[in-house]
Design a protein around this motif. Structure first.
Motif, PDB file in Angstrom:
ATOM      1  N   LEU A   1      -3.011  67.858 -37.613  1.00 56.78           N
ATOM      2  CA  LEU A   1      -4.051  67.974 -36.278  1.00 56.78           C
ATOM      3  C   LEU A   1      -3.959  69.018 -35.706  1.00 56.78           C
ATOM      4  O   LEU A   1      -3.140  69.690 -36.176  1.00 56.78           O
ATOM      5  CB  LEU A   1      -3.988  66.989 -35.517  1.00 56.78           C
ATOM      6  CG  LEU A   1      -1.979  66.642 -34.584  1.00 56.78           C
ATOM      7  CD1 LEU A   1      -1.771  67.159 -33.509  1.00 56.78           C
ATOM      8  CD2 LEU A   1      -1.526  65.043 -34.097  1.00 56.78           C
ATOM      9  N   THR A   2      -4.789  69.392 -35.043  1.00 64.16           N
ATOM     10  CA  THR A   2      -4.972  70.367 -33.916  1.00 64.16           C
ATOM     11  C   THR A   2      -4.809  70.504 -32.604  1.00 64.16           C
ATOM     12  O   THR A   2      -5.697  69.796 -32.253  1.00 64.16           O
ATOM     13  CB  THR A   2      -6.478  70.813 -34.226  1.00 64.16           C
ATOM     14  OG1 THR A   2      -6.448  71.222 -35.425  1.00 64.16           O
ATOM     15  CG2 THR A   2      -6.469  72.254 -32.958  1.00 64.16           C
TER      16      THR A   2
ATOM     17  N   LEU B   1       2.660  66.613 -39.365  1.00 64.76           N
ATOM     18  CA  LEU B   1       3.659  65.769 -38.767  1.00 64.76           C
ATOM     19  C   LEU B   1       3.993  64.270 -39.986  1.00 64.76           C
ATOM     20  O   LEU B   1       3.163  64.022 -40.071  1.00 64.76           O
ATOM     21  CB  LEU B   1       3.231  65.045 -37.702  1.00 64.76           C
ATOM     22  CG  LEU B   1       3.465  66.341 -36.025  1.00 64.76           C
ATOM     23  CD1 LEU B   1       2.511  66.110 -35.027  1.00 64.76           C
ATOM     24  CD2 LEU B   1       4.712  67.640 -36.345  1.00 64.76           C
ATOM     25  N   THR B   2       4.841  63.966 -39.472  1.00 61.57           N
ATOM     26  CA  THR B   2       5.281  62.797 -40.100  1.00 61.57           C
ATOM     27  C   THR B   2       6.014  61.903 -38.925  1.00 61.57           C
ATOM     28  O   THR B   2       7.736  62.110 -38.717  1.00 61.57           O
ATOM     29  CB  THR B   2       6.522  62.734 -41.637  1.00 61.57           C
ATOM     30  OG1 THR B   2       5.705  63.740 -43.061  1.00 61.57           O
ATOM     31  CG2 THR B   2       6.702  61.460 -42.230  1.00 61.57           C
TER      32      THR B   2
ATOM     33  N   PRO C   1      -0.292  83.359 -38.987  1.00 59.31           N
ATOM     34  CA  PRO C   1       0.301  81.402 -37.870  1.00 59.31           C
ATOM     35  C   PRO C   1      -1.314  80.977 -37.198  1.00 59.31           C
ATOM     36  O   PRO C   1      -1.903  82.123 -36.772  1.00 59.31           O
ATOM     37  CB  PRO C   1       0.865  82.139 -36.598  1.00 59.31           C
ATOM     38  CG  PRO C   1       1.141  83.408 -37.479  1.00 59.31           C
ATOM     39  CD  PRO C   1       0.434  83.602 -38.220  1.00 59.31           C
ATOM     40  N   ASN C   2      -0.625  79.590 -37.133  1.00 58.51           N
ATOM     41  CA  ASN C   2      -2.684  79.204 -37.267  1.00 58.51           C
ATOM     42  C   ASN C   2      -2.525  78.223 -35.242  1.00 58.51           C
ATOM     43  O   ASN C   2      -2.344  77.763 -35.527  1.00 58.51           O
ATOM     44  CB  ASN C   2      -2.586  77.745 -37.735  1.00 58.51           C
ATOM     45  CG  ASN C   2      -3.030  77.650 -38.949  1.00 58.51           C
ATOM     46  OD1 ASN C   2      -3.395  77.413 -40.058  1.00 58.51           O
ATOM     47  ND2 ASN C   2      -3.600  79.547 -39.572  1.00 58.51           N
ATOM     48  N   VAL C   3      -2.440  79.701 -34.523  1.00 60.85           N
ATOM     49  CA  VAL C   3      -2.052  79.369 -33.136  1.00 60.85           C
ATOM     50  C   VAL C   3      -2.585  80.793 -31.922  1.00 60.85           C
ATOM     51  O   VAL C   3      -2.413  82.099 -32.804  1.00 60.85           O
ATOM     52  CB  VAL C   3      -0.323  79.714 -32.664  1.00 60.85           C
ATOM     53  CG1 VAL C   3       0.132  80.934 -33.615  1.00 60.85           C
ATOM     54  CG2 VAL C   3      -0.053  78.920 -31.311  1.00 60.85           C
TER      55      VAL C   3
ATOM     56  N   PHE D   1       4.609  73.957 -38.886  1.00 61.29           N
ATOM     57  CA  PHE D   1       3.561  74.924 -38.686  1.00 61.29           C
ATOM     58  C   PHE D   1       2.792  74.961 -40.095  1.00 61.29           C
ATOM     59  O   PHE D   1       2.959  75.254 -41.110  1.00 61.29           O
ATOM     60  CB  PHE D   1       3.829  75.632 -37.616  1.00 61.29           C
ATOM     61  CG  PHE D   1       4.655  75.350 -36.179  1.00 61.29           C
ATOM     62  CD1 PHE D   1       4.003  74.549 -35.476  1.00 61.29           C
ATOM     63  CD2 PHE D   1       5.733  75.947 -35.849  1.00 61.29           C
ATOM     64  CE1 PHE D   1       4.290  73.750 -34.278  1.00 61.29           C
ATOM     65  CE2 PHE D   1       6.505  75.390 -34.710  1.00 61.29           C
ATOM     66  CZ  PHE D   1       5.537  74.310 -33.673  1.00 61.29           C
ATOM     67  N   HIS D   2       1.612  75.982 -39.699  1.00 65.10           N
ATOM     68  CA  HIS D   2       1.122  76.446 -40.742  1.00 65.10           C
ATOM     69  C   HIS D   2       0.868  77.957 -40.647  1.00 65.10           C
ATOM     70  O   HIS D   2       0.481  78.364 -39.395  1.00 65.10           O
ATOM     71  CB  HIS D   2      -0.645  75.987 -40.896  1.00 65.10           C
ATOM     72  CG  HIS D   2      -0.497  74.237 -41.280  1.00 65.10           C
ATOM     73  ND1 HIS D   2      -0.537  73.732 -42.736  1.00 65.10           N
ATOM     74  CD2 HIS D   2      -0.645  73.596 -40.775  1.00 65.10           C
ATOM     75  CE1 HIS D   2      -0.537  72.170 -42.612  1.00 65.10           C
ATOM     76  NE2 HIS D   2      -0.557  72.230 -41.259  1.00 65.10           N
ATOM     77  N   ASN D   3       1.304  78.454 -41.694  1.00 65.61           N
ATOM     78  CA  ASN D   3       0.871  80.130 -40.920  1.00 65.61           C
ATOM     79  C   ASN D   3       0.539  81.093 -42.262  1.00 65.61           C
ATOM     80  O   ASN D   3       0.507  82.202 -42.970  1.00 65.61           O
ATOM     81  CB  ASN D   3       2.712  80.487 -41.368  1.00 65.61           C
ATOM     82  CG  ASN D   3       3.250  80.417 -40.262  1.00 65.61           C
ATOM     83  OD1 ASN D   3       2.798  79.997 -39.151  1.00 65.61           O
ATOM     84  ND2 ASN D   3       4.590  79.707 -40.708  1.00 65.61           N
TER      85      ASN D   3
END
Length: 457
Positions: free
Chosen positions: A88-89, A160-161, A140-142, A134-136
């Motif tokens: 998710l975002t 997330l799990t 970094p996707n932020v 996180f996705h990097n």
């Protein structure tokens, strides 16, 4: 110089000046952003450890953080581990009046940061999280956007799990509710409050596809928790999943029905075909047991009975009953053979006795001297003579009034009551009884669990 020449010279100089000013303004625009960032986030001017003020700048009110999210994908829903994975975002938005700046007449819409530690951040965490990252890639996707009036928007993409406790009593005719819970870790409700963004706080990708489930709907709610250290703000999203039944119908229910029906084939085989009937019953029983163990291997060991357990248990009972039916038929057949042997021996003994009696009677007749007595013996019957009694019974039968025909007796008369026909009668009764009972079970099973499913809805 003519006045017209002066006019054109002044006009040309003014155009050059305006172009130069425009170029200078375009070049200095990013420098202006840098100056604003240095001004509002400079050393000694902004402390990220201090939370923003409350509504209208009041320090005694809690900081309000508005939350919304975009659900990108749901990769799996694991029944055995009772968890699900989601990507998710996640977005948070709050007001920090210390970050106000001049927007240069509306030309500067917002400032963008990629370092979250430069500004104050809410201490939100996912309370039912098992794993997350996180996705990097590639970067970094932020990002953080700071608007001129002090509003801060924080956006990040995460995977997330999450834990999802399931009730499997109606499996595979069940519906599951998996929650996504977000709460404050350190700030109490007196300092920090999470709120859902007005309008559409949760968005779901349009082409969301799950292999065994369908996302029916989702609900947003609040779940504040109280502990001995205070009350903490909490938000939750309830995702309602419906299990796709077509997969289980093809993989479990139809094969089980076929195995039960195949086990009934032994009722139509000859009772003397012992190898065929035994191999058929044992093969179907082992196949049904293997399928049952395979189904249970993909599910957690729970203390209650599931709908699939009832189905497989009854189907296994029917297959086992068909095997026991052949054992009963074989026992009845062997009992009939023994009875026939005993009856055959008794007949031989009676025949020998009758022959001996006839020989004795013939010798007695040869020894008599009176021909009249010899001629009268066949005409004289003693009161206990069996032939006379048989004749009398035949007369009584002919004198009795005719009885009305009975359907049950007529159907039952097709199966003789002799000992040798019991095994055949058991097979014929089983051909009718087993399908009827199995059809009745299907009626009760589907009506019960479908009705319970509607009640839960």
């Amino acid at each position: 110089m003519a006045p017209g020449h002066y006019f054109w010279a002044i006009f040309y100089f003014a155009c050059l000046c305006s172009a130069s000013l425009a170029n200078n303004a375009k070049v200095n625009f990013r420098e202006k952003e840098k100056k604003i960032l240095d001004q509002i986030l400079g050393a000694g001017k902004y402390d990220a450890r201090i939370r923003p003020s409350g509504i209208n700048g009041t320090d005694d009110k809690a900081t309000q953080v508005f939350v919304n999210m975009f659900l990108r994908s749901i990769s799996k829903i694991d029944d055995y581990k009772m968890e699900y994975s989601v990507q998710l975002t996640f977005r948070e938005q709050w007001l920090d009046e210390r970050l106000k700046f001049d927007d240069i007449g509306g030309r500067l819409k917002y400032l963008t940061l990629t370092e979250a530690n430069r500004v104050w951040m809410p201490d939100l965490f996912f309370s039912n999280e098992k794993e997350g990252h996180f996705h990097n890639i590639i970067m970094p996707n932020v990002y953080i956007r700071i608007f001129p009036y002090g509003s801060v928007l924080y956006s990040i993409r995460i995977s997330l799990t999450l834990a999802c406790p399931m009730n499997l009593k109606l499996y595979p005719l069940d519906r599951q509710v998996c929650s996504l819970r977000m709460a404050s870790y350190g700030w109490t409700t007196a300092d920090l409050v999470f709120l859902w963004k007005e309008g559409d706080p949760v968005q779901v990708v349009k082409n969301l596809h799950l292999p065994r489930f369908t996302l029916e709907k989702f609900l947003t709610d609040y779940c504040n928790s109280k502990t001995n250290t205070g009350e903490y703000s909490c938000l939750k999203v309830d995702l309602l999943f419906k299990r796709e039944f077509s997969y289980y119908l093809i993989q479990i229910y139809i094969p089980c029905c076929m195995l039960v029906i195949v086990s009934w084939v032994s009722f139509w085989l000859d009772q003397g075909a012992v190898p065929a009937r035994v191999s058929l019953g044992v093969t179907t029983l082992l196949t049904m047991a293997t399928q049952t163990s395979g189904i249970n291997a993909s599910l957690p060991p729970v203390s209650y009975t599931k709908a699939i357990d009832v189905w497989t248990g009854v189907c296994l009972t029917f297959v086992f009953g068909a095997l026991l039916e052949f054992a009963l038929v074989n026992y009845a057949s062997r009992s009939a053979d023994r009875a026939a042997d005993i009856q055959r021996e008794n007949m031989k003994k009676k025949r020998r006795e009758m022959e001996q009696v006839s020989l004795d009677a013939a010798s007695d007749l040869l020894d008599t001297d009176s021909n009249a007595t010899f001629a009268m013996k066949p005409l004289v019957r003693h009161p206990g003579d069996p032939m006379a009694m048989e004749k009398l019974r035949q007369c009584e039968v002919h004198m009795q009034p005719p009885k009305r025909p009975n359907c049950c007796r007529t159907w039952w008369s097709r199966f003789p009551t002799r000992q040798c026909s019991r095994s055949k009668r058991i097979d014929v009764i089983s051909r009718i009884t087993f399908p009827l009972v199995f059809a009745l079970f299907n009626l009760v099973y589907w009506s019960t669990y479908l009705f319970r499913e509607e009640e839960e809805d």
